[in-house]
Design a protein around this motif. Sequence first.
Motif, PDB file in Angstrom:
ATOM      1  N   PHE A  21       0.823  -1.221   0.000  1.00  0.00           N
ATOM      2  CA  PHE A  21       0.000   0.000   0.000  1.00  0.00           C
ATOM      3  C   PHE A  21       0.856   1.270   0.000  1.00  0.00           C
ATOM      4  O   PHE A  21       0.643   2.183   0.794  1.00  0.00           O
ATOM      5  CB  PHE A  21      -0.979   0.006   1.186  1.00  0.00           C
ATOM      6  N   PRO A  29     -15.420  -9.092   3.961  1.00  0.00           N
ATOM      7  CA  PRO A  29     -15.662  -7.731   4.448  1.00  0.00           C
ATOM      8  C   PRO A  29     -16.107  -6.825   3.301  1.00  0.00           C
ATOM      9  O   PRO A  29     -15.579  -6.921   2.197  1.00  0.00           O
ATOM     10  CB  PRO A  29     -14.292  -7.289   4.974  1.00  0.00           C
ATOM     11  N   PRO A  71      -4.853   0.229   8.590  1.00  0.00           N
ATOM     12  CA  PRO A  71      -3.865  -0.816   8.284  1.00  0.00           C
ATOM     13  C   PRO A  71      -3.341  -0.749   6.848  1.00  0.00           C
ATOM     14  O   PRO A  71      -2.252  -1.236   6.573  1.00  0.00           O
ATOM     15  CB  PRO A  71      -4.640  -2.113   8.522  1.00  0.00           C
ATOM     16  N   LYS A  72      -4.126  -0.153   5.949  1.00  0.00           N
ATOM     17  CA  LYS A  72      -3.659  -0.015   4.570  1.00  0.00           C
ATOM     18  C   LYS A  72      -3.047   1.372   4.328  1.00  0.00           C
ATOM     19  O   LYS A  72      -2.754   1.719   3.189  1.00  0.00           O
ATOM     20  CB  LYS A  72      -4.813  -0.257   3.591  1.00  0.00           C
ATOM     21  N   ARG A 111     -16.475   9.784  -2.756  1.00  0.00           N
ATOM     22  CA  ARG A 111     -15.247   9.053  -3.078  1.00  0.00           C
ATOM     23  C   ARG A 111     -15.216   8.706  -4.576  1.00  0.00           C
ATOM     24  O   ARG A 111     -14.163   8.771  -5.210  1.00  0.00           O
ATOM     25  CB  ARG A 111     -15.171   7.788  -2.226  1.00  0.00           C
ATOM     26  N   GLN A 152     -18.492  -2.604  -6.631  1.00  0.00           N
ATOM     27  CA  GLN A 152     -18.287  -3.881  -5.962  1.00  0.00           C
ATOM     28  C   GLN A 152     -19.569  -4.683  -5.842  1.00  0.00           C
ATOM     29  O   GLN A 152     -20.660  -4.181  -6.020  1.00  0.00           O
ATOM     30  CB  GLN A 152     -17.629  -3.654  -4.595  1.00  0.00           C
ATOM     31  N   GLU A 158     -11.899  -3.751   7.867  1.00  0.00           N
ATOM     32  CA  GLU A 158     -11.716  -5.035   7.180  1.00  0.00           C
ATOM     33  C   GLU A 158     -10.606  -5.851   7.832  1.00  0.00           C
ATOM     34  O   GLU A 158     -10.740  -7.058   8.032  1.00  0.00           O
ATOM     35  CB  GLU A 158     -11.344  -4.781   5.710  1.00  0.00           C
ATOM     36  N   VAL A 159      -9.514  -5.181   8.185  1.00  0.00           N
ATOM     37  CA  VAL A 159      -8.327  -5.884   8.663  1.00  0.00           C
ATOM     38  C   VAL A 159      -8.414  -6.163  10.166  1.00  0.00           C
ATOM     39  O   VAL A 159      -8.058  -7.236  10.632  1.00  0.00           O
ATOM     40  CB  VAL A 159      -7.064  -5.061   8.355  1.00  0.00           C
ATOM     41  N   GLY A 176      -9.413   8.244   1.746  1.00  0.00           N
ATOM     42  CA  GLY A 176     -10.746   7.717   1.971  1.00  0.00           C
ATOM     43  C   GLY A 176     -10.751   6.215   2.216  1.00  0.00           C
ATOM     44  O   GLY A 176      -9.732   5.548   2.059  1.00  0.00           O
ATOM     45  N   PRO A 177     -11.936   5.689   2.609  1.00  0.00           N
ATOM     46  CA  PRO A 177     -12.037   4.298   3.046  1.00  0.00           C
ATOM     47  C   PRO A 177     -11.938   3.300   1.897  1.00  0.00           C
ATOM     48  O   PRO A 177     -12.392   3.571   0.792  1.00  0.00           O
ATOM     49  CB  PRO A 177     -13.438   4.231   3.660  1.00  0.00           C
ATOM     50  N   CYS A 178     -11.399   2.128   2.175  1.00  0.00           N
ATOM     51  CA  CYS A 178     -11.376   1.061   1.186  1.00  0.00           C
ATOM     52  C   CYS A 178     -12.772   0.447   1.077  1.00  0.00           C
ATOM     53  O   CYS A 178     -13.700   0.845   1.779  1.00  0.00           O
ATOM     54  CB  CYS A 178     -10.341  -0.004   1.560  1.00  0.00           C
ATOM     55  N   GLY A 179     -12.908  -0.542   0.202  1.00  0.00           N
ATOM     56  CA  GLY A 179     -14.226  -1.154  -0.001  1.00  0.00           C
ATOM     57  C   GLY A 179     -14.529  -2.245   1.002  1.00  0.00           C
ATOM     58  O   GLY A 179     -15.570  -2.881   0.941  1.00  0.00           O
ATOM     59  N   GLY A 180     -13.628  -2.451   1.959  1.00  0.00           N
ATOM     60  CA  GLY A 180     -13.797  -3.575   2.868  1.00  0.00           C
ATOM     61  C   GLY A 180     -14.422  -3.228   4.205  1.00  0.00           C
ATOM     62  O   GLY A 180     -14.485  -4.077   5.099  1.00  0.00           O
ATOM     63  N   VAL A 181     -14.892  -1.987   4.351  1.00  0.00           N
ATOM     64  CA  VAL A 181     -15.499  -1.582   5.627  1.00  0.00           C
ATOM     65  C   VAL A 181     -16.698  -2.493   5.914  1.00  0.00           C
ATOM     66  O   VAL A 181     -17.554  -2.704   5.062  1.00  0.00           O
ATOM     67  CB  VAL A 181     -15.973  -0.114   5.589  1.00  0.00           C
ATOM     68  N   ARG A 182     -16.735  -3.039   7.110  1.00  0.00           N
ATOM     69  CA  ARG A 182     -17.797  -3.990   7.455  1.00  0.00           C
ATOM     70  C   ARG A 182     -19.122  -3.282   7.711  1.00  0.00           C
ATOM     71  O   ARG A 182     -19.149  -2.094   8.015  1.00  0.00           O
ATOM     72  CB  ARG A 182     -17.376  -4.801   8.690  1.00  0.00           C
ATOM     73  N   GLU A 183     -20.171  -4.073   7.628  1.00  0.00           N
ATOM     74  CA  GLU A 183     -21.530  -3.551   7.778  1.00  0.00           C
ATOM     75  C   GLU A 183     -21.689  -2.763   9.091  1.00  0.00           C
ATOM     76  O   GLU A 183     -22.394  -1.766   9.150  1.00  0.00           O
ATOM     77  CB  GLU A 183     -22.503  -4.737   7.718  1.00  0.00           C
TER      78      GLU A 183
END
Lengths: 315, 150
Positions: free
Chosen positions: A122, A234, B39-40, A172, A187, B57-58, B45-52
């Motif tokens: 990253f 996730p 962690p990334k 975004r 996604q 994500e990590v 801005g946020p990644c696509g892995g943000v949980r519900e």
Amino acid sequence: MSRLSELLASGTRPVVTAEFPSIDGGGLAAVERAVADLKPYVDAVNATDNPAAHAHASNTSIAIAMHQFGLEPVLQVVCRDKNRLAMQADIMGAALHGVENVALLTGDDVTAGDEPEARRVFDLDSIQMVKVAGGLAEGHYLSGRAIKEPPTLFIGAVENPFAPPLGYRVERAKKKADAGARFLQLQIGYHPDRLEDFVRGCVEMGVAETTALLPTIVLTKTGRALSFMNDSVPGISIPQATIDRVAGAGDKEAVAEASYEVTVELAQHALSLPGVSGLHITDFRHDGSLARLVEDLRIGPSQIKEQHAHRPQLV
Amino acid sequence: MKRLIPLFEHAVKKPVWDCRMCGQCVLHSTGMTCPMTCPKTLRNGPCGGVREDGGCEVKPEMTCVWLKAERRSHSPINPGRWEAELNHLRPPVNNQLKDTSSWINLLSGADRRAPAGWTGEIVEDSADLLVGAALVEIDDPSSLPEGFHS
Ligand code: SF4
């Protein structure tokens, strides 16, 4: 300009992109077989970059091979495994072989894969990489070093309309469009209301004017597949009612059919939204359902009949 | 002094913002949430892995850094400004500034210096210059810097 970009800009029909299966062994014959399976139904296909943080034959090697076998590749590049030097080199190297479409994304974390001990990189984030790729096409590396005869690139990214913070996702997307993304593969998602809000927001903020939106549709066969995505991936959430509908449909065949119906409904809904240019299809079934889906929806290259699709100004 | 300032800065910023000493502080434009705690290390801005549930994500037990940033950007403490700055495009991290003081880098402007290509500027190829110069000026190869031949 790449065929994909011309097709999206023309708006003559909804465009179909898909995901190339991961290739490990079997030589180029394995790639050729997969190309033959996909080519009649799709306009362009992503050469994925270590999907879900599992190592496979590289994105660049697959994209180049796809191009040579006559299937339009989209080089997917994730920021997880490589630093800015390596990512620029990959895009330039693939472009040398005629690969023009690139999709730049953050990427799942290493902990999603089978080598969670790996160092995560990253070095750049996806938006920075979009801008850096734009620089390559303009004739310079990030350092400013000139590129004589720069490559033609059609640059895109990914956005998740379904993950929190929901209200922020349009902004975004706008940020990515402003950085130079001309298409966004969205996604996987099972909330039509969230997709609708997102696409409407993109239209209102002018994102859909400059950038083609391609919602992702997934082909699955079982209720378990849906539960797995909901519980273990996730960023993906699936309403319990949808899972129950599929899981409770009856025997194996009835379940597979119910799952297909869910996919068709989500696809029809996505295609009905003003601002959507086509679909990105992820096929977890591998049973010929992809052909059935594009036929039922009357989309993709196999449909001779012209129909109208959203027409973004991509330049 | 040059060595003490980063230590002092870390002592102040670590407990409050979990500062990672990237040396190019953007707290003011991220709703006072440190993006280097993602962690990334995402700065845009946020990644696509943000949980519900808003979990990362990590690290599921941690709320996504960008969820906090977005929420805090609407804070009444600094109306308008944090909101406006949240969407600024932040340039790639300069890894050479790691563990240096962002306060000093702010004063010197080092924290705002992005690579030339970031703003579309084209520069002369320094590698060409170096090779050219070496060939012309250095006639005794033993005087080349170590590693030059490798
Ligand atoms: S969920 Fe949020 S904090 Fe976690 S990696 Fe993604 S952006 Fe960073």
